[in-house]
Design a protein around this motif. Structure first.
Motif, PDB file in Angstrom:
ATOM      1  N   UNK A  90       0.873  -1.189   0.000  1.00 16.39           N
ATOM      2  CA  UNK A  90       0.000   0.000   0.000  1.00 16.39           C
ATOM      3  C   UNK A  90       0.901   1.227   0.000  1.00 16.39           C
ATOM      4  N   UNK A  91       0.965   1.897  -1.160  1.00 15.95           N
ATOM      5  CA  UNK A  91       1.959   2.956  -1.345  1.00 15.95           C
ATOM      6  C   UNK A  91       1.663   4.179  -0.488  1.00 15.95           C
ATOM      7  N   UNK A  92       2.707   4.693   0.162  1.00 14.36           N
ATOM      8  CA  UNK A  92       2.577   5.975   0.851  1.00 14.36           C
ATOM      9  C   UNK A  92       3.348   7.054   0.119  1.00 14.36           C
ATOM     10  N   UNK A  93       4.472   6.670  -0.553  1.00 16.75           N
ATOM     11  CA  UNK A  93       5.151   7.667  -1.393  1.00 16.75           C
ATOM     12  C   UNK A  93       5.709   6.994  -2.644  1.00 16.75           C
ATOM     13  N   UNK A  94       5.647   7.729  -3.748  1.00 16.93           N
ATOM     14  CA  UNK A  94       6.175   7.211  -5.012  1.00 16.93           C
ATOM     15  C   UNK A  94       7.082   8.273  -5.611  1.00 16.93           C
ATOM     16  N   UNK A  95       8.309   7.879  -5.888  1.00 18.40           N
ATOM     17  CA  UNK A  95       9.232   8.793  -6.558  1.00 18.40           C
ATOM     18  C   UNK A  95       9.473   8.250  -7.969  1.00 18.40           C
ATOM     19  N   UNK A  96       9.365   9.150  -8.961  1.00 15.60           N
ATOM     20  CA  UNK A  96       9.636   8.719 -10.339  1.00 15.60           C
ATOM     21  C   UNK A  96      11.151   8.847 -10.557  1.00 15.60           C
ATOM     22  N   UNK A  97      11.833   7.728 -10.700  1.00 19.34           N
ATOM     23  CA  UNK A  97      13.287   7.788 -10.936  1.00 19.34           C
ATOM     24  C   UNK A  97      13.575   8.072 -12.405  1.00 19.34           C
ATOM     25  N   UNK A  98      12.753   7.525 -13.296  1.00 22.26           N
ATOM     26  CA  UNK A  98      12.953   7.755 -14.728  1.00 22.26           C
ATOM     27  C   UNK A  98      11.628   7.703 -15.452  1.00 22.26           C
ATOM     28  N   UNK A  99      11.310   8.783 -16.157  1.00 22.09           N
ATOM     29  CA  UNK A  99      10.057   8.800 -16.922  1.00 22.09           C
ATOM     30  C   UNK A  99      10.176   7.917 -18.154  1.00 22.09           C
ATOM     31  N   UNK A 100       9.044   7.524 -18.692  1.00 23.11           N
ATOM     32  CA  UNK A 100       9.036   6.719 -19.920  1.00 23.11           C
ATOM     33  C   UNK A 100       7.821   7.136 -20.741  1.00 23.11           C
ATOM     34  N   UNK A 101       8.082   7.714 -21.916  1.00 25.79           N
ATOM     35  CA  UNK A 101       6.935   8.208 -22.688  1.00 25.79           C
ATOM     36  C   UNK A 101       6.383   7.128 -23.616  1.00 25.79           C
ATOM     37  N   UNK A 102       5.372   7.500 -24.378  1.00 25.32           N
ATOM     38  CA  UNK A 102       4.674   6.469 -25.152  1.00 25.32           C
ATOM     39  C   UNK A 102       5.397   6.045 -26.439  1.00 25.32           C
ATOM     40  N   UNK A 103       6.649   6.518 -26.604  1.00 27.65           N
ATOM     41  CA  UNK A 103       7.437   5.967 -27.722  1.00 27.65           C
ATOM     42  C   UNK A 103       8.165   4.685 -27.287  1.00 27.65           C
ATOM     43  N   UNK A 104       8.055   4.326 -26.019  1.00 27.21           N
ATOM     44  CA  UNK A 104       8.675   3.094 -25.492  1.00 27.21           C
ATOM     45  C   UNK A 104       8.262   1.913 -26.359  1.00 27.21           C
ATOM     46  N   UNK A 105       9.243   1.247 -27.007  1.00 24.83           N
ATOM     47  CA  UNK A 105       8.856   0.303 -28.068  1.00 24.83           C
ATOM     48  C   UNK A 105       8.316  -1.049 -27.605  1.00 24.83           C
ATOM     49  N   UNK A 106       8.421  -1.371 -26.331  1.00 19.11           N
ATOM     50  CA  UNK A 106       8.000  -2.738 -25.961  1.00 19.11           C
ATOM     51  C   UNK A 106       6.806  -2.758 -25.020  1.00 19.11           C
ATOM     52  N   UNK A 107       5.921  -1.795 -25.173  1.00 27.43           N
ATOM     53  CA  UNK A 107       4.758  -1.852 -24.293  1.00 27.43           C
ATOM     54  C   UNK A 107       3.630  -2.725 -24.830  1.00 27.43           C
ATOM     55  N   UNK A 108       3.662  -2.969 -26.152  1.00 31.94           N
ATOM     56  CA  UNK A 108       2.610  -3.814 -26.706  1.00 31.94           C
ATOM     57  C   UNK A 108       2.832  -5.259 -26.310  1.00 31.94           C
ATOM     58  N   UNK A 109       1.770  -5.938 -25.969  1.00 33.39           N
ATOM     59  CA  UNK A 109       1.866  -7.385 -25.744  1.00 33.39           C
ATOM     60  C   UNK A 109       1.885  -8.075 -27.104  1.00 33.39           C
ATOM     61  N   UNK A 110       2.524  -9.237 -27.157  1.00 34.29           N
ATOM     62  CA  UNK A 110       2.487 -10.027 -28.390  1.00 34.29           C
ATOM     63  C   UNK A 110       3.355  -9.498 -29.514  1.00 34.29           C
ATOM     64  N   UNK A 111       4.379  -8.699 -29.199  1.00 36.70           N
ATOM     65  CA  UNK A 111       5.315  -8.262 -30.243  1.00 36.70           C
ATOM     66  C   UNK A 111       6.062  -9.489 -30.773  1.00 36.70           C
ATOM     67  N   UNK A 112       6.394  -9.475 -32.071  1.00 37.92           N
ATOM     68  CA  UNK A 112       7.040 -10.661 -32.667  1.00 37.92           C
ATOM     69  C   UNK A 112       8.499 -10.753 -32.224  1.00 37.92           C
ATOM     70  N   UNK A 113       9.055 -11.982 -32.313  1.00 37.55           N
ATOM     71  CA  UNK A 113      10.474 -12.175 -31.978  1.00 37.55           C
ATOM     72  C   UNK A 113      11.338 -11.303 -32.885  1.00 37.55           C
ATOM     73  N   UNK A 114      10.957 -11.226 -34.151  1.00 37.59           N
ATOM     74  CA  UNK A 114      11.737 -10.434 -35.120  1.00 37.59           C
ATOM     75  C   UNK A 114      11.781  -8.971 -34.680  1.00 37.59           C
ATOM     76  N   UNK A 115      10.617  -8.455 -34.282  1.00 38.90           N
ATOM     77  CA  UNK A 115      10.589  -7.064 -33.840  1.00 38.90           C
ATOM     78  C   UNK A 115      11.453  -6.880 -32.591  1.00 38.90           C
ATOM     79  N   UNK A 116      11.335  -7.791 -31.655  1.00 40.62           N
ATOM     80  CA  UNK A 116      12.086  -7.649 -30.405  1.00 40.62           C
ATOM     81  C   UNK A 116      13.598  -7.676 -30.642  1.00 40.62           C
ATOM     82  N   UNK A 117      14.033  -8.388 -31.701  1.00 42.77           N
ATOM     83  CA  UNK A 117      15.477  -8.378 -32.017  1.00 42.77           C
ATOM     84  C   UNK A 117      15.939  -6.990 -32.436  1.00 42.77           C
TER      85      UNK A 117
END
Ligand code: 4AD
Ligand code: MG
Length: 479
Positions: A90-117
């Motif tokens: 049960x969180x009482x404090x959260x510090x963001x150490x590093x932001x991550x915007x929506x260009x992050x390439x691996x947020x989609x589930x089911x990405x192909x092995x080829x893409x992940x390479x």
């Protein structure tokens, strides 16, 4: 506050105490003003659930908790009401150490092995690659432990070498010379005397020849290091840079070598089952539903010990009965992976150790079987072959093909030199190797296990590019 790793936080039962965890957001969802974050720090496949009340946090902070972002969370450890997890925070404090915007390439589930390479710098953060890399580490520990417990010494062989162990000529050169301005002699041959080592050098394809020097002094050694092969083979089983384990043992005969190969592989597989349970269960669920069953199966099987000549007979029989192969398999042909897999997967349905290969496609250093007057030879347990054979002992595995290449070594100086002459080999750079046969030569044997092929088997993955963090293959040296 001191950080607790997620793996330890999940085991902790000190409910009510404050705890600090750090890691990367796998997912965040919310409902009725309550948020749930799945946080992972790589210590385990499992995520720890962070629960919080939106009202207790700044809106800006909540917005920045996106998939991939790195957080430090302090909160109270409590028993979880949710199924499948013992505790949550049960969180009482959260510090963001590093932001991550929506260009992050691996947020989609089911990405192909080829893409992940193509995003190999980030793919270790996915569940599957996290599991594979933890298993890879555990297999390395299994290997060192096995040899240490059995009295082998870890022997470091050079990566830069002036000799070609396998004689296949597919080596990467090592030079500091300006390739556009090479010094050449009258015949146009490159002169290396002003190069760094004063002679032509390459990256090693195998540490075996130096390993034999170790074994004939320390009794039993093993190597475990990277090897390099400039084979232009774009297959799911070949890398240009791969890791090899090479034990070499004095006074070991063919039968004992096969015992060692079988015992060693089984030890590694058992280690995986004993030490990588969570990761294997994940892979069993997501990648290959028969993985754990297959690993357990290997432990129960006694590997078949099969002379090459008998293997060819089985393949010929199969062809007679209608089996179609792409490549020929007459006596004397090197087996293609389709032949190996037929024997292992269809005929015997268990691992096979193949022995007594024709001399024509095996390496010069292998022990020669006794030849008969009619040009044949006698090998393992008196098995007769129609031509000269050598005591190679390769292990063939289901879904992998060749996982180990090994042999008894020819210890007789005269027989070894006869083979060198037959092959018209230049031994200038191997004078030291021949010394082992001159000074107190002894029977000895060893093998090479392709580390990534073992990892393929243990993880159920299909492509060797996906069981090493940064694969090196033809036309690919990125990352
Ligand atoms: O069969 P290989 O070529 O044997 C040797 O190099 C011997 N000198 C080993 C020895 O007796 N000490 O290679 C050994 C193993 C193969 O069975 C395979 O598992 C793996 O190394 N291997 C490769 N793995 C990935 N990519 C490649 N290009 C590989 N080539 C061989
Ligand atoms: Mg081989």
């Amino acid at each position: 506050m001191k950080r607790t790793k997620v793996i330890d936080a999940l085991k902790c039962t000190a409910y009510g105490n404050d705890i600090c965890v750090k890691g990367w957001v796998r997912s965040k969802r919310g409902s009725k003003g309550i948020f749930f974050i799945a946080l992972n720090d790589g210590s385990t496949i499992k995520n720890v659930q962070i629960v919080g009340d939106d009202a207790n946090f700044e809106e800006d902070t909540l917005k920045r908790i996106t998939t991939g972002a790195c957080l430090s969370v302090v909160g109270k450890l409590v028993e979880s009401p949710a199924a499948g997890q013992a505790s949550e925070i049960q969180a009482t404090s959260i510090e963001i150490l590093g932001d991550c915007d929506n260009t992050y390439p691996i947020q989609r589930k089911g990405a192909s092995w080829e893409f992940l390479r193509t995003v190999a710098h980030l793919r270790p953060r996915t569940n599957t690659f996290g599991a594979i890399l933890r298993i890879r580490h555990n297999m390395a520990m299994a290997i060192h432990t096995y040899f240490h417990e059995h009295g082998y010494f870890y022997f470091h062989t050079p990566l830069i070498t002036a000799s070609d162990c396998e004689g296949a000529g597919n080596m990467f050169q090592v030079t500091t010379k300006n390739l556009y301005d090479l010094k050449k002699d009258e015949q146009g041959k490159i002169i290396y005397d002003d190069d760094f080592f004063g002679e032509q050098t390459s990256l090693t394809v195998s540490g075996q020849l130096e390993g034999e020097l170790g074994a004939t002094a320390l009794g039993a050694i093993y190597t475990f290091g990277p090897t390099f092969r400039a084979e232009n083979s774009n297959t799911p089983r070949h890398l240009a840079e791969f890791w090899m384990i090479e034990p070499e043992v004095a006074f070991l005969d063919q039968e004992e070598l096969m015992d060692l190969e079988e015992d060693f592989i089984k030890y590694c597989v058992r280690w995986a089952l004993d030490n990588c349970k969570d990761d294997l269960e994940f892979l069993n669920k997501m990648i290959d539903k028969t993985l754990i069953e297959r690993l357990e199966g290997v432990l129960k099987e006694t590997f078949v010990r099969l002379p090459y000549t008998e293997g060819i007979n089985i393949l010929q029989e199969a062809i007679k009965n209608g089996k179609k192969f792409e490549f020929p398999c007459n006596w004397g042909d090197d087996l293609a992976s389709e032949h190996e897999r037929y024997l292992v997967e269809e005929h015997f349905k268990k691992p096979v150790i193949m022995t007594d290969y024709p001399r024509s496609f095996k390496s010069f250093y292998m022990k020669q079987n006794q030849e008969t007057a009619d040009g044949g030879s006698v090998g393992y347990k008196g098995a007769v072959a129609p031509g000269p054979t050598m005591q190679g002992t390769d292990v063939l595995f289901p879904s992998i093909g060749e996982i180990i290449g090994g042999s008894v070594r020819e210890e007789s100086y005269d027989k070894l030199m006869a083979e060198v002459k037959r092959r018209d080999m230049d031994m200038t750079h191997l004078w030291w190797y021949l010394d082992t046969r001159k000074y107190g030569s002894c029977p000895h044997a060893g093998f090479g296990l392709g580390f990534e092929r073992l990892i393929l088997f243990v993880t159920g993955m299909q492509n060797i590019r996906d069981v090493i963090p940064f694969p090196r293959t033809p036309r690919n040296a990125e990352f």
